[in-house]
Design a protein around this motif. Structure first.
Motif, short mmCIF file in Angstrom:
data_model
loop_
_atom_site.label_atom_id
_atom_site.label_comp_id
_atom_site.label_asym_id
_atom_site.label_seq_id
_atom_site.Cartn_x
_atom_site.Cartn_y
_atom_site.Cartn_z
N ASN A 80 3.46 16.93 54.73
CA ASN A 80 2.48 16.65 55.35
C ASN A 80 1.97 15.51 54.10
O ASN A 80 2.29 14.28 54.12
CB ASN A 80 1.44 16.96 55.64
CG ASN A 80 0.64 15.86 56.37
OD1 ASN A 80 0.24 15.52 57.25
ND2 ASN A 80 -0.97 16.02 56.04
N LYS A 81 2.03 15.47 53.14
CA LYS A 81 2.03 14.54 52.13
C LYS A 81 2.89 13.69 51.95
O LYS A 81 2.82 12.38 51.75
CB LYS A 81 1.33 14.87 50.78
CG LYS A 81 -0.14 15.71 50.43
CD LYS A 81 -0.23 16.97 49.27
CE LYS A 81 -1.70 17.24 49.03
NZ LYS A 81 -1.32 18.15 48.19
N ALA A 82 4.78 14.41 51.99
CA ALA A 82 5.59 13.01 51.59
C ALA A 82 5.53 12.50 53.00
O ALA A 82 5.59 11.34 52.61
CB ALA A 82 6.46 14.15 51.70
N ALA A 83 5.06 13.11 54.51
CA ALA A 83 5.89 11.80 55.30
C ALA A 83 4.18 10.91 55.40
O ALA A 83 4.57 9.78 55.21
CB ALA A 83 5.06 12.77 56.93
N LEU A 93 10.35 3.43 59.85
CA LEU A 93 11.31 4.26 60.04
C LEU A 93 12.24 4.02 60.77
O LEU A 93 12.25 4.58 62.22
CB LEU A 93 11.51 5.90 59.50
CG LEU A 93 12.67 7.09 58.97
CD1 LEU A 93 12.78 6.12 57.19
CD2 LEU A 93 12.01 8.31 59.05
N ASP A 94 13.73 4.02 60.53
CA ASP A 94 15.23 3.67 61.48
C ASP A 94 15.59 5.36 62.30
O ASP A 94 15.94 5.77 63.56
CB ASP A 94 15.75 2.63 61.39
CG ASP A 94 15.20 0.83 61.30
OD1 ASP A 94 14.84 0.97 61.59
OD2 ASP A 94 15.20 0.87 59.83
N LEU A 95 15.89 6.02 60.79
CA LEU A 95 16.36 7.41 60.72
C LEU A 95 16.57 7.98 59.77
O LEU A 95 15.68 8.37 59.11
CB LEU A 95 18.11 6.91 59.92
CG LEU A 95 18.43 5.94 60.91
CD1 LEU A 95 20.12 5.94 59.96
CD2 LEU A 95 19.78 6.21 61.79
N LEU A 96 16.12 9.40 60.54
CA LEU A 96 15.13 10.46 60.40
C LEU A 96 16.45 11.94 60.08
O LEU A 96 16.90 12.14 61.71
CB LEU A 96 14.27 11.33 60.49
CG LEU A 96 14.01 12.39 60.50
CD1 LEU A 96 13.77 12.34 58.86
CD2 LEU A 96 12.24 12.30 60.96
N PRO A 134 5.86 8.37 65.12
CA PRO A 134 5.43 7.37 65.29
C PRO A 134 5.56 5.59 64.25
O PRO A 134 5.80 4.93 64.81
CB PRO A 134 3.15 7.14 65.06
CG PRO A 134 3.35 8.46 64.80
CD PRO A 134 4.99 9.22 64.51
N LEU A 135 6.21 6.25 63.02
CA LEU A 135 7.03 5.01 62.69
C LEU A 135 8.19 4.11 62.97
O LEU A 135 8.71 3.50 63.07
CB LEU A 135 7.43 5.86 61.16
CG LEU A 135 6.44 5.96 59.92
CD1 LEU A 135 6.43 6.11 58.80
CD2 LEU A 135 5.03 4.74 60.20
N GLN A 303 -0.68 16.83 60.37
CA GLN A 303 -1.79 15.85 61.17
C GLN A 303 -0.40 15.38 62.01
O GLN A 303 0.08 14.55 61.40
CB GLN A 303 -2.28 15.02 60.89
CG GLN A 303 -2.92 15.48 59.99
CD GLN A 303 -4.54 16.51 60.46
OE1 GLN A 303 -4.64 16.13 61.68
NE2 GLN A 303 -4.21 18.41 59.48
N ILE A 304 -0.54 15.64 63.42
CA ILE A 304 0.70 15.01 64.17
C ILE A 304 -0.68 14.28 65.71
O ILE A 304 1.12 14.58 66.63
CB ILE A 304 1.72 15.59 64.55
CG1 ILE A 304 1.14 17.58 64.74
CG2 ILE A 304 2.80 16.30 63.15
CD1 ILE A 304 1.95 18.29 65.69
N ASN A 305 -1.38 14.28 65.58
CA ASN A 305 -2.04 13.92 66.54
C ASN A 305 -1.77 12.35 67.55
O ASN A 305 -1.79 12.29 68.29
CB ASN A 305 -3.48 13.73 66.80
CG ASN A 305 -4.23 15.31 66.12
OD1 ASN A 305 -3.82 16.26 66.94
ND2 ASN A 305 -5.35 15.02 65.53
N PRO A 306 -0.91 11.53 66.84
CA PRO A 306 -0.48 10.61 67.27
C PRO A 306 0.70 10.94 67.72
O PRO A 306 1.08 10.02 69.09
CB PRO A 306 -0.20 9.87 66.23
CG PRO A 306 -1.42 10.00 65.12
CD PRO A 306 -1.02 11.77 65.27
#
Length: 315
Positions: A80-83, A93-96, A134-135, A303-306
C-alpha cells in the motif's frame, strides 16, 4: 515471422512498473523496455537490490530512465505504501507488469499470516493493481500484465484449505497461485470492459525459463532429488531473456488484446504466441468467488476505494 525484442515499439514517454525487477524475467523485461526509451520503475524487495539492478542495467544500456521502488510483496501494508509512493512521484502509469513471484518454498507466512505463495504471487499483485488503476485510467494504451506459469494448467483453487493450513503441498500451492494469476487477469479484463474503462488486462507465462526461482526453491527445500532433477532438465530450459518475450509482447505489441494470454510455443520454449489459459480459469463463478475472497483478505490494508468506483461506474 517471430516476435522478438526488435518487435517492441518505441516506448518514449511511457512509464512502466515491474515487480521483481532485480533478476530473471523482471530484469530482462526492464532492460528491453529501457532500450526502447521507457521510464522503468524497478520494483524490488529492498532498495539495495534495486540499486544493484540499476547499476547492472546502466552498464548494459544508456537509454530510458530508471527509477527505484522498495516493495515487499510479502507485506500488504508495505504494498500500500509503495503504491502511494508511485502515485505521489509520477501521477500516471502506462504499464504494470506483475512479475515477481516465489516458488514452492516450505510453508511460510506473509506478514499478515497468509500462505506466502498465495500472498505474494496473487494477493499482493491484485492489491497493487487495484491501487494503481486510477493512475492508468487516462493513459492511452495502458496495460496490466500478470505473469503466470505453465503450472496454471495443473492448478486448482483449494477452497476448503486456501492457505494450506491443514495440508500444505508446496507445488500444489504454487500451481494454485499461478492459476489465481490467470483468474485475476481475466476477471479484471471482464470488469474493466463492463465498466467501459480503456485499460487492457493480459497474462503471460515464460515456459521453461532459467531464472533464480529454481535454485532458490532447491536451496529452500534442501531436496537432493529436486537438485538432480533440475540438473537433468537444465539443458532444455531457455534463457530468462527468451522467457521474458511473452510478457514483453503482452505489454507492448499493438495487436495484443485485453483478455489474451501469451506464452512460448507449446507452452514450453521458443518465441511467444497467443496461447490458451487453463480451462479452470474460464469458470465465471469461480473467478468472481476468488475476486471477492481476495478483496476480503486484502481488507482495509490497501485502500482501493477509487478503483471500486471506477469498476462500478457503469453498473
Amino acid at each position: 515471422m517471430v516476435w522478438s525484442i526488435d518487435s517492441i515499439p518505441e516506448q518514449n514517454g511511457r512509464i512502466a512498473l515491474i515487480t521483481g525487477a532485480n533478476s530473471g524475467l523482471g530484469f530482462d523485461t526492464a532492460e528491453a523496455l529501457l532500450e526502447k526509451n521507457a521510464t522503468v520503475i524497478l520494483g524490488c524487495r529492498s532498495i539495495k537490490k534495486a540499486k544493484e539492478a540499476r547499476d547492472r542495467l546502466l552498464s548494459k544500456t544508456s537509454y530510458g530512465t530508471i527509477e527505484l521502488l522498495n516493495i515487499d510483496l510479502s507485506d500488504l501494508v508495505q504494498v500500500n505504501k509503495a503504491a502511494d509512493q508511485v502515485g505521489s512521484v509520477f501521477q500516471k502509469l502506462d504499464l504494470l507488469i506483475n512479475n515477481a513471484g516465489v516458488m514452492a518454498p516450505p510453508r511460510t507466512c506473509s506478514k499478515q499470516g497468509l500462505e506466502l505463495q498465495f500472498a505474494v504471487n496473487h494477493l499482493s499483485h491484485m492489491a497493487l493493481t487495484l491501487k494503481l488503476l486510477p493512475l492508468m485510467v487516462n493513459q492511452s494504451g495502458a496495460r496490466v500484465v500478470t505473469v503466470t506459469s505453465g503450472a496454471q494448467y495443473m492448478g486448482k483453487i483449494n477452497w476448503s484449505d486456501l492457505q494450506g493450513e491443514e495440508n500444505y503441498d508446496p507445488w500444489a500451492s504454487y500451481s494454485q497461485s499461478k492459476l489465481a494469476n490467470v483468474m485475476f487477469s481475466l476477471e479484471l479484463d471482464q470488469r474493466l470492459k463492463e465498466s467501459d474503462v480503456n485499460i487492457a488486462s493480459l497474462s503471460a507465462h515464460p515456459g521453461l525459463a532459467r531464472t533464480n526461482l529454481q535454485p532458490t526453491t532447491i536451496a529452500a527445500n534442501g531436496s537432493w532429488q529436486a537438485s538432480i532433477a533440475y540438473k537433468l532438465m537444465n539443458p532444455i530450459f531457455q534463457s530468462s531473456r527468451m522467457g521474458a518475450l511473452s510478457q514483453l509482447l503482452a505489454a507492448t505489441d499493438p495487436k495484443a488484446k485485453s483478455g489474451e494470454q501469451y506464452g512460448p510455443r507449446f507452452n514450453f520454449r521458443g518465441y511467444p504466441n497467443l496461447c490458451e489459459v487453463a480451462s479452470s480459469a474460464l469458470n465465471n463463478k469461480e473467478r468472481k468467488r476468488l475476486w471477492e475472497v481476495s478483496e476480503k483478505l486484502i481488507g482495509d490494508l490497501v485502500q482501493i476505494n477509487p478503483t471500486k468506483e471506477i469498476l462500478s461506474k457503469n453498473k
